[in-house]
Design a protein around this motif. Sequence first.
Motif, PDB file in Angstrom:
ATOM      1  N   UNK A 166     -13.681  -0.928  12.042  1.00  0.00           N
ATOM      2  CA  UNK A 166     -14.089  -0.044  10.955  1.00  0.00           C
ATOM      3  C   UNK A 166     -13.497   1.482  11.245  1.00  0.00           C
ATOM      4  N   UNK A 167     -13.121   1.569  12.736  1.00  0.00           N
ATOM      5  CA  UNK A 167     -12.762   2.857  13.067  1.00  0.00           C
ATOM      6  C   UNK A 167     -11.078   2.971  13.153  1.00  0.00           C
ATOM      7  N   UNK A 168     -10.696   3.898  12.016  1.00  0.00           N
ATOM      8  CA  UNK A 168      -9.250   3.824  12.162  1.00  0.00           C
ATOM      9  C   UNK A 168      -8.526   4.219  13.330  1.00  0.00           C
ATOM     10  N   UNK A 173      -6.550   0.882  10.926  1.00  0.00           N
ATOM     11  CA  UNK A 173      -6.771   1.046   9.457  1.00  0.00           C
ATOM     12  C   UNK A 173      -6.149  -0.523   8.968  1.00  0.00           C
ATOM     13  N   UNK A 174      -6.759  -0.823   7.512  1.00  0.00           N
ATOM     14  CA  UNK A 174      -6.437  -2.063   7.220  1.00  0.00           C
ATOM     15  C   UNK A 174      -4.802  -2.486   7.110  1.00  0.00           C
ATOM     16  N   UNK A 175      -4.094  -1.491   6.509  1.00  0.00           N
ATOM     17  CA  UNK A 175      -2.656  -1.846   6.690  1.00  0.00           C
ATOM     18  C   UNK A 175      -2.243  -2.128   7.975  1.00  0.00           C
ATOM     19  N   UNK A 200      -4.386   6.880  -0.489  1.00  0.00           N
ATOM     20  CA  UNK A 200      -5.444   6.200  -0.231  1.00  0.00           C
ATOM     21  C   UNK A 200      -6.598   6.581  -0.712  1.00  0.00           C
ATOM     22  N   UNK A 201      -7.789   6.045  -0.874  1.00  0.00           N
ATOM     23  CA  UNK A 201      -8.946   6.313  -1.578  1.00  0.00           C
ATOM     24  C   UNK A 201     -10.146   5.877  -0.844  1.00  0.00           C
ATOM     25  N   UNK A 202     -11.204   6.424  -0.980  1.00  0.00           N
ATOM     26  CA  UNK A 202     -12.646   6.033  -0.358  1.00  0.00           C
ATOM     27  C   UNK A 202     -13.749   6.137  -1.210  1.00  0.00           C
ATOM     28  N   UNK A 214      -9.612   3.661   5.133  1.00  0.00           N
ATOM     29  CA  UNK A 214      -9.436   3.873   3.532  1.00  0.00           C
ATOM     30  C   UNK A 214     -10.122   2.344   3.301  1.00  0.00           C
ATOM     31  N   UNK A 215     -10.726   2.646   1.808  1.00  0.00           N
ATOM     32  CA  UNK A 215     -11.279   1.380   1.164  1.00  0.00           C
ATOM     33  C   UNK A 215     -10.097   0.820   0.435  1.00  0.00           C
ATOM     34  N   UNK A 216      -9.108   1.432  -0.057  1.00  0.00           N
ATOM     35  CA  UNK A 216      -8.037   0.947  -0.526  1.00  0.00           C
ATOM     36  C   UNK A 216      -6.714   1.837  -0.544  1.00  0.00           C
ATOM     37  N   UNK A 217      -5.745   1.358  -0.459  1.00  0.00           N
ATOM     38  CA  UNK A 217      -4.445   2.104  -0.246  1.00  0.00           C
ATOM     39  C   UNK A 217      -3.408   1.498  -1.471  1.00  0.00           C
ATOM     40  N   UNK A 218      -2.544   2.254  -1.925  1.00  0.00           N
ATOM     41  CA  UNK A 218      -1.455   1.688  -2.404  1.00  0.00           C
ATOM     42  C   UNK A 218      -0.148   2.463  -2.241  1.00  0.00           C
TER      43      UNK A 218
END
Length: 353
Positions: A166-168, A173-175, A200-202, A214-218
């Motif tokens: 959970x800590x970038x 991060x997820x990516x 990215x967005x949160x 980030x919650x979501x990235x594109x």
Amino acid sequence: MKKLVFVGCGGIAEYHLGNMLGYKADFLDKHGIELAGFCDIIPERAQAFVDKVGSGKAYTDYRTMYDEIQPNIAFICIPPYCHGELDLETFRRGIHAYVEKPVALDLDLAGEILDVIRRNNVITAVGFQCRYGRVSDLARQFCAEHRVAFVDMTRMGGIPGTFWWQKKELSGGQIVEQTIHNFDIVRYALGDPIEVCTFGTRGFVGNVPDYDTEDLTTTIVRFENGALGTFSTGCYAEGPGCCENKIVFSAKDCRLDYHLLDKVVLYDSSAKEEEGASVVKGDGRMRGSNEGVVTKGEGDTGSIAEQTFLKAVLTGDPSQIRSPYSDGIKSLAFTLACNESMAKGGVVRVRTF
């Protein structure tokens, strides 16, 4: 006798050990590979591995384990932020290693580790086990036989329970930590990227203590072969209906839907219109087909990846390893370029190795 040790005895190490215990008699014992040592900063974890195997010794310091056991092989199963001196020391000692992804959180560090690997002529594999699946072979074959113009990758899921994820600054991060599997499969099937632009967005994830990624990235990707891609990944999903894990490879007359390790679905639009295939009308309209040829995945790719690496160590021939460190670092570069793009804004070129 070859001596194998584990550095890190957490969740992914439990997965590898479980696999090994399944083929211990038929493979490890047959080829003289001993499960000799288990190291973790939490003593109970290392001891639990000893208890499961029924032999070996538990350690809390990897240098002490290396000094006492003098291993030939190590499985490095540590969190992303722990890579560094441990990897360097392993390869300085000439120990062959299977390294879990991501191999580092810093490309300069990963490059330094790669230099040590090359100087000491050790055999390596990175934990991109998805490459060893039948469906991944079919995706690679599809890209070789068709000129893919567009790739669309989607991976939506939830948040793993591990504190460091959970800590970038600890996970990348997820990516980098999770969806790197998908980025890697696209590289394996289609080829390398040149540049990326990531947004990215949160604000979609709440009530998670110490969460700062980030919650979501594109990401928009340009590949060496001229293809373009969009890669979207999120960890905001709270139910199975929200989850997805798919890569679409699109050519001008067909497409392949790759569902990670599960199946591939081939849609071939060369059929006639009355058979339900996709047809481009004179004014550009298209009618899509709802049917495709489905091929299911087979086998445990993790076990295949492990045994491929171990066979390479036994024979001295690493040619069957699908992701040595020298290749795994390229998938790391791909994902870290996305993080850099988010941080700086704009297009970032992917570093080459």
